[in-house]
Scaffold this motif. Structure first.
Motif, PDB file in Angstrom:
ATOM      1  N   ARG A   2      84.422 -25.449  22.618  1.00 49.39           N
ATOM      2  CA  ARG A   2      84.860 -26.518  23.503  1.00 49.39           C
ATOM      3  C   ARG A   2      84.190 -26.370  24.880  1.00 49.39           C
ATOM      4  O   ARG A   2      83.992 -25.283  25.369  1.00 49.39           O
ATOM      5  CB  ARG A   2      86.378 -26.404  23.650  1.00 49.39           C
ATOM      6  CG  ARG A   2      87.029 -27.535  24.384  1.00 49.39           C
ATOM      7  CD  ARG A   2      87.638 -28.611  23.515  1.00 49.39           C
ATOM      8  NE  ARG A   2      88.866 -28.228  22.878  1.00 49.39           N
ATOM      9  CZ  ARG A   2      90.076 -28.549  23.350  1.00 49.39           C
ATOM     10  NH1 ARG A   2      90.197 -29.236  24.445  1.00 49.39           N
ATOM     11  NH2 ARG A   2      91.133 -28.156  22.718  1.00 49.39           N
ATOM     12  N   PRO A   5      86.787 -27.434  30.591  1.00 41.48           N
ATOM     13  CA  PRO A   5      87.341 -28.712  31.079  1.00 41.48           C
ATOM     14  C   PRO A   5      87.000 -28.911  32.557  1.00 41.48           C
ATOM     15  O   PRO A   5      86.813 -27.959  33.300  1.00 41.48           O
ATOM     16  CB  PRO A   5      88.845 -28.554  30.876  1.00 41.48           C
ATOM     17  CG  PRO A   5      89.080 -27.118  30.680  1.00 41.48           C
ATOM     18  CD  PRO A   5      87.834 -26.502  30.187  1.00 41.48           C
ATOM     19  N   LEU A   6      86.919 -30.171  32.927  1.00 43.45           N
ATOM     20  CA  LEU A   6      86.569 -30.532  34.304  1.00 43.45           C
ATOM     21  C   LEU A   6      87.734 -30.201  35.224  1.00 43.45           C
ATOM     22  O   LEU A   6      88.877 -30.489  34.898  1.00 43.45           O
ATOM     23  CB  LEU A   6      86.302 -32.038  34.333  1.00 43.45           C
ATOM     24  CG  LEU A   6      85.288 -32.557  35.338  1.00 43.45           C
ATOM     25  CD1 LEU A   6      83.959 -31.913  35.106  1.00 43.45           C
ATOM     26  CD2 LEU A   6      85.183 -34.048  35.201  1.00 43.45           C
ATOM     27  N   ASN A   8      90.249 -30.408  38.508  1.00 38.15           N
ATOM     28  CA  ASN A   8      90.840 -31.565  39.176  1.00 38.15           C
ATOM     29  C   ASN A   8      90.041 -31.995  40.388  1.00 38.15           C
ATOM     30  O   ASN A   8      89.876 -33.195  40.638  1.00 38.15           O
ATOM     31  CB  ASN A   8      92.275 -31.233  39.606  1.00 38.15           C
ATOM     32  CG  ASN A   8      93.208 -31.311  38.436  1.00 38.15           C
ATOM     33  OD1 ASN A   8      92.849 -31.828  37.396  1.00 38.15           O
ATOM     34  ND2 ASN A   8      94.407 -30.797  38.606  1.00 38.15           N
TER      35      ASN A   8
ATOM     36  N   ARG B  89      93.550 -23.086  32.551  1.00 36.66           N
ATOM     37  CA  ARG B  89      93.678 -24.486  32.937  1.00 36.66           C
ATOM     38  C   ARG B  89      94.335 -25.233  31.794  1.00 36.66           C
ATOM     39  O   ARG B  89      93.963 -25.067  30.644  1.00 36.66           O
ATOM     40  CB  ARG B  89      92.288 -25.074  33.207  1.00 36.66           C
ATOM     41  CG  ARG B  89      92.327 -26.372  33.938  1.00 36.66           C
ATOM     42  CD  ARG B  89      90.932 -26.910  34.139  1.00 36.66           C
ATOM     43  NE  ARG B  89      90.169 -26.153  35.086  1.00 36.66           N
ATOM     44  CZ  ARG B  89      90.228 -26.319  36.403  1.00 36.66           C
ATOM     45  NH1 ARG B  89      91.023 -27.212  36.919  1.00 36.66           N
ATOM     46  NH2 ARG B  89      89.485 -25.601  37.191  1.00 36.66           N
ATOM     47  N   THR B  91      94.933 -27.886  29.201  1.00 35.22           N
ATOM     48  CA  THR B  91      94.101 -28.920  28.589  1.00 35.22           C
ATOM     49  C   THR B  91      94.946 -29.969  27.877  1.00 35.22           C
ATOM     50  O   THR B  91      94.539 -31.110  27.792  1.00 35.22           O
ATOM     51  CB  THR B  91      93.123 -28.315  27.571  1.00 35.22           C
ATOM     52  OG1 THR B  91      93.852 -27.459  26.707  1.00 35.22           O
ATOM     53  CG2 THR B  91      92.036 -27.541  28.259  1.00 35.22           C
ATOM     54  N   GLU B  92      96.072 -29.585  27.323  1.00 30.65           N
ATOM     55  CA  GLU B  92      96.894 -30.554  26.591  1.00 30.65           C
ATOM     56  C   GLU B  92      98.370 -30.292  26.851  1.00 30.65           C
ATOM     57  O   GLU B  92      98.764 -29.148  27.080  1.00 30.65           O
ATOM     58  CB  GLU B  92      96.698 -30.385  25.081  1.00 30.65           C
ATOM     59  CG  GLU B  92      95.442 -31.009  24.544  1.00 30.65           C
ATOM     60  CD  GLU B  92      95.296 -30.702  23.066  1.00 30.65           C
ATOM     61  OE1 GLU B  92      94.221 -30.232  22.685  1.00 30.65           O
ATOM     62  OE2 GLU B  92      96.264 -30.908  22.316  1.00 30.65           O
ATOM     63  N   GLU B 101      93.402 -23.410  28.520  1.00 32.77           N
ATOM     64  CA  GLU B 101      92.038 -22.955  28.249  1.00 32.77           C
ATOM     65  C   GLU B 101      91.797 -21.686  29.054  1.00 32.77           C
ATOM     66  O   GLU B 101      91.923 -21.682  30.270  1.00 32.77           O
ATOM     67  CB  GLU B 101      91.044 -24.040  28.674  1.00 32.77           C
ATOM     68  CG  GLU B 101      89.636 -23.801  28.231  1.00 32.77           C
ATOM     69  CD  GLU B 101      88.770 -23.199  29.321  1.00 32.77           C
ATOM     70  OE1 GLU B 101      89.109 -23.386  30.486  1.00 32.77           O
ATOM     71  OE2 GLU B 101      87.786 -22.544  28.980  1.00 32.77           O
ATOM     72  N   ASP B 107      92.119 -21.984  22.280  1.00 34.33           N
ATOM     73  CA  ASP B 107      92.957 -22.281  23.437  1.00 34.33           C
ATOM     74  C   ASP B 107      94.253 -21.485  23.336  1.00 34.33           C
ATOM     75  O   ASP B 107      94.853 -21.384  22.271  1.00 34.33           O
ATOM     76  CB  ASP B 107      93.285 -23.774  23.475  1.00 34.33           C
ATOM     77  CG  ASP B 107      92.151 -24.551  24.115  1.00 34.33           C
ATOM     78  OD1 ASP B 107      92.190 -25.795  24.036  1.00 34.33           O
ATOM     79  OD2 ASP B 107      91.243 -23.936  24.685  1.00 34.33           O
ATOM     80  N   GLU B 139      97.644 -31.953  32.631  1.00 36.03           N
ATOM     81  CA  GLU B 139      96.282 -31.598  32.238  1.00 36.03           C
ATOM     82  C   GLU B 139      95.442 -31.395  33.492  1.00 36.03           C
ATOM     83  O   GLU B 139      95.429 -32.233  34.381  1.00 36.03           O
ATOM     84  CB  GLU B 139      95.634 -32.717  31.414  1.00 36.03           C
ATOM     85  CG  GLU B 139      96.145 -32.848  30.013  1.00 36.03           C
ATOM     86  CD  GLU B 139      97.246 -33.869  29.932  1.00 36.03           C
ATOM     87  OE1 GLU B 139      97.857 -34.158  30.970  1.00 36.03           O
ATOM     88  OE2 GLU B 139      97.500 -34.376  28.837  1.00 36.03           O
ATOM     89  N   GLY B 140      94.750 -30.274  33.535  1.00 36.91           N
ATOM     90  CA  GLY B 140      93.891 -29.997  34.680  1.00 36.91           C
ATOM     91  C   GLY B 140      94.493 -29.010  35.664  1.00 36.91           C
ATOM     92  O   GLY B 140      93.789 -28.517  36.529  1.00 36.91           O
ATOM     93  N   ASP B 141      95.787 -28.703  35.535  1.00 39.75           N
ATOM     94  CA  ASP B 141      96.413 -27.752  36.455  1.00 39.75           C
ATOM     95  C   ASP B 141      95.979 -26.333  36.134  1.00 39.75           C
ATOM     96  O   ASP B 141      95.740 -25.984  34.983  1.00 39.75           O
ATOM     97  CB  ASP B 141      97.944 -27.825  36.317  1.00 39.75           C
ATOM     98  CG  ASP B 141      98.509 -29.055  36.997  1.00 39.75           C
ATOM     99  OD1 ASP B 141      99.674 -29.381  36.726  1.00 39.75           O
ATOM    100  OD2 ASP B 141      97.791 -29.692  37.798  1.00 39.75           O
ATOM    101  N   TYR B 204      88.355 -15.243  34.972  1.00 33.50           N
ATOM    102  CA  TYR B 204      88.634 -16.241  36.004  1.00 33.50           C
ATOM    103  C   TYR B 204      89.264 -15.516  37.187  1.00 33.50           C
ATOM    104  O   TYR B 204      90.259 -14.829  37.042  1.00 33.50           O
ATOM    105  CB  TYR B 204      89.618 -17.299  35.485  1.00 33.50           C
ATOM    106  CG  TYR B 204      89.032 -18.269  34.473  1.00 33.50           C
ATOM    107  CD1 TYR B 204      89.788 -19.339  34.028  1.00 33.50           C
ATOM    108  CD2 TYR B 204      87.753 -18.132  33.973  1.00 33.50           C
ATOM    109  CE1 TYR B 204      89.282 -20.231  33.113  1.00 33.50           C
ATOM    110  CE2 TYR B 204      87.241 -19.014  33.055  1.00 33.50           C
ATOM    111  CZ  TYR B 204      88.009 -20.074  32.627  1.00 33.50           C
ATOM    112  OH  TYR B 204      87.515 -20.964  31.711  1.00 33.50           O
TER     113      TYR B 204
END
Lengths: 391, 314
Positions: A2, A5-6, A8, B89, B91-92, B101, B107, B139-141, B204
């Motif tokens: 995968r 992901p982008l 925020n 992060r 994702t869903e 992720e 995941d 999503e994205g947090d 990370y």
């Protein structure tokens, strides 16, 4: 695998840029990226580069029995493959939604528009017809695969030559290219897909989105058109509501773009034909740029120059008069130096503007602009016992 | 306008004499290298049998446990262990879980029962909580969490059951390879230079301004949106460039190595730290400082290591 992901903030930045009508690479809203079409040594092989998106198309033919429902027509077979070379997100032999969408759109654009005369592909009615197979491989994914694939497919089809055949009764003789010159396909028109990406519930649109812009888009509109302003197919995905005048405006933009692209394709075909006729060198080896370490070639980056004069004079008026120019550059490290110092750091917040003058002294930046340029030579300012290898 | 010039130069390989001896003990292989021709060994991960010879299929270090030989790759996706601190992060948002992720092969999963409820109550999660999942994490947090367990397919199950884990607010995320983050007792550090760092085991790294006061009741729900001052931002930018410089030379990241690199970089401008020449220099100073500390019984201060670093200077 995968894709990462982008984040925020990246998403917000891209959408804000779209709102301000700015694009990542400096293009205008309706601008295409640089299109480069190159042909290989074999007839029917073509690579199209749309910015950094690269697509390879190969056309081949074979004699097969025709379909029962259409005994006098040749067969066209389209196949698009997303190779893992294009993006880490693509897995081999994996049927993804993108792959299905691209394949369907390519078929609709080329097959349903009847751009190739399939009746001319018939050799013996009911027994032998030519099957033309169009294979499109995506080599690098930087957005807008659909347009690149359609340009590659139609260029390759126009470039392709099929072997000549002679029919005596029921016997078919296929001549090799050495015996008789191969014959080009009869192409009526050149349908080309133009993609429009919509953002923020359809209020903003961009032509030829790059990969980052595609990730934040809300919807996509693909219009396949030829230079005679005939629409071959329209597809809208993403579920956004489009207004009638938006679609009409897009089709007008598409007709302009399609005529430009058709010009490009014809020019490339003409060049290739000329070179082959004159006996010069043709093929990918000649058209690929030689990336040598001694040659420095970079793409032109468009720079926003609209109000440069006023901004520059504003900055110059605001800064103090510079002190006498210092003659030596600042040696940052062995082999790199810095001439001049930049102007004051303007990356501050509104509330901190009063604090900035105090912190300026601790920072290394000053508000002087020095405009002298010196060629830096390697000077050793500290003692070192290691002898330098450079003169 | 500042103009920078760089002359083509031969890259000096940075060799540290003291640590060279450590390298020789490790058995490093590349794909295709024959590990052993002895058939008595069992084949583990990262190896394959090529005509009776045990051959490596990944580039890494050979590990031998009794009769089992396996190759641990140097560059790999994050393989989770129970108790690791990770940053991920979302994702869903699924029925009773979030998919996170974390730079691993699959995941990771954050179950609804593994997060703290607002206010810190302890009760069974109801359907209301399920519907309110999106209000907490979307999503994205970005979140910091700990690995609770590993599913049979290798996916990690995370939990944020402590007040130090939870949604991350303003800061900078730096992505490095998971193999260079050192396993330590604690991964949350408040650096004395004025910023805080979370070194996730999955590669990370999160840099953020040190929070002024701890919000005990919030429990990870409240993310401060107050503007960060310019000095804090500069410290964080400098730290981020230091991290990238250390990652470029595969230096193990832990709080002291990051701190030494930060102090070594104070002589340069923030934007200069990423230049290859400066990276090399910073790396030398950092490793010398580390060696100096290893040789000293007491923890070194900045002045101490600078003195001993000068003594190493040829």
């Amino acid at each position: 695998m995968r894709d990462t992901p982008l984040s925020n903030c990246e998403r917000r930045f891209l959408l804000k840029a779209v709102e301000e009508k700015k694009r990542l690479d400096g293009r205008q809203t309706y601008d295409y990226r640089n299109i480069k079409i190159t042909f290989g040594t074999d007839y029917g092989c073509c690579i199209v580069e749309l910015g950094r998106t690269r697509v390879l198309c190969q056309v081949s033919c074979e004699l097969v029995p025709p379909k029962d429902s259409r005994p006098t027509e040749g067969i066209m077979f389209f196949n698009l493959e997303l190779s893992p070379m294009a993006s880490p997100a693509f897995e081999p032999n994996r049927q993804s939604e993108l792959l299905v969408m691209l394949n369907r759109q390519l078929e609709r654009c080329l097959r349903n528009s009847k751009c190739i005369d399939t009746e001319s592909l018939c050799v013996v009615s009911g027994e032998k017809v030519w099957q033309i197979r169009v294979d499109v491989h995506v080599l690098n994914h930087d957005g807008n695969l659909m347009d690149a694939a359609s340009i590659a497919a139609i260029s390759a089809l126009s470039h392709f030559r099929r072997p000549d055949v002679a029919i005596q009764g029921r016997d078919i003789t296929v001549f090799s290219p050495e015996e008789r010159d191969p014959i080009p396909l009869s192409i009526y028109h050149m349908p080309i897909c133009v993609s429009f990406a919509f953002f923020l519930q359809g209020s903003y649109l961009l032509v030829d989105p790059c990969e980052r812009e595609e990730r934040v888009k809300d919807g996509l509109l693909v219009i396949a058109m030829n230079k005679h302003r005939e629409i071959c197919s329209i597809q809208s995905s993403g579920g956004i509501m489009l207004l009638k005048d938006q679609v009409l405006r897009c089709s007008k933009i598409a007709s302009v773009k399609v005529s430009e692209i058709t010009e490009l394709i014809n020019k490339a075909l003409e060049n290739d034909r000329k070179i082959r006729k004159e006996g010069g060198k043709f093929g990918f080896a000649e058209s690929m740029p030689k990336e040598r370490i001694t040659a420095l070639k970079r793409d032109e980056a468009p720079v926003e120059m609209t109000d440069v004069q006023e901004t520059a004079s504003e900055i110059v008026n605001r800064t103090e008069t510079p002190t006498e120019a210092v003659s030596s550059p600042v040696l940052v490290a062995m082999g790199t130096a810095q001439v001049g110092e930049g102007i004051v750091n303007s990356w501050g917040l509104d509330e901190d503007e009063e604090d900035e003058p105090q912190t300026e002294d601790t920072k290394t930046g000053s508000s002087n602009c020095k405009h002298t340029l010196y060629i830096c030579s390697e000077k050793k300012k500290r003692k070192s016992t290691k002898p330098s290898k450079r003169k | 306008m500042a103009v920078e010039m760089r002359l083509p130069a031969v890259h000096k390989p940075i060799s540290l004499a003291a640590s060279q001896s450590n390298r020789d003990d490790k058995h490093l292989v590349v794909p295709g290298d024959v590990i052993t021709s002895d058939t008595g060994f069992m084949r583990g991960h990262g190896t394959y049998m090529d005509e009776d010879r045990l051959t490596a299929s990944v580039a890494g270090e050979v590990e031998r446990v009794n009769k089992l030989i396996c190759v641990r790759p140097l560059k790999t996706r994050y393989n989770g262990e129970v108790g690791d601190v990770v940053i991920g992060r979302i994702t869903e948002v699924q029925q009773k879980r979030w998919k996170v992720e974390t730079n691993s092969r699959l995941d990771s999963v954050l179950l609804l029962s593994s997060v703290n409820l607002p206010g810190g109550e302890l009760r069974r999660r109801s359907a209301q909580d399920e519907l309110a999942m999106r209000d907490y994490l979307q999503e994205g947090d970005l979140i910091s969490a700990e690995v609770q367990s590993i599913f049979s397919d290798g996916a990690l199950s995370l939990h944020t059951r402590s007040l130090k884990y939870g949604k991350l607010g303003q800061g900078v995320l730096v992505l490095v390879s998971p193999s260079i983050v050192k396993r330590q007792k604690t991964h949350f550090h408040n650096l004395p230079c004025g910023a805080s760092i979370i070194l996730g085991n999955n590669g990370y790294v999160w840099l953020y301004p040190t929070p002024g006061h701890q919000d005990e009741e919030a429990g990870g729900y409240y993310t401060s949106m107050e503007p960060v001052s310019l000095s804090d931002r500069e410290v964080i930018s400098r730290l981020r460039n230091c991290l990238l410089a250390l990652a470029a030379h595969k230096v193990l990241l832990y709080d002291t190595s990051v701190l030494y690199c930060y102090e070594a970089s104070l002589t340069h401008q923030i934007k200069d730290i990423l230049k290859p020449e400066i990276i090399g220099r910073a790396r030398c100073v950092t490793s010398r400082a580390q060696l100096a500390c290893a040789n000293m019984a007491v923890p070194a201060t900045t002045n101490d290591y600078k003195k001993s670093a000068e003594s190493y200077e040829t």
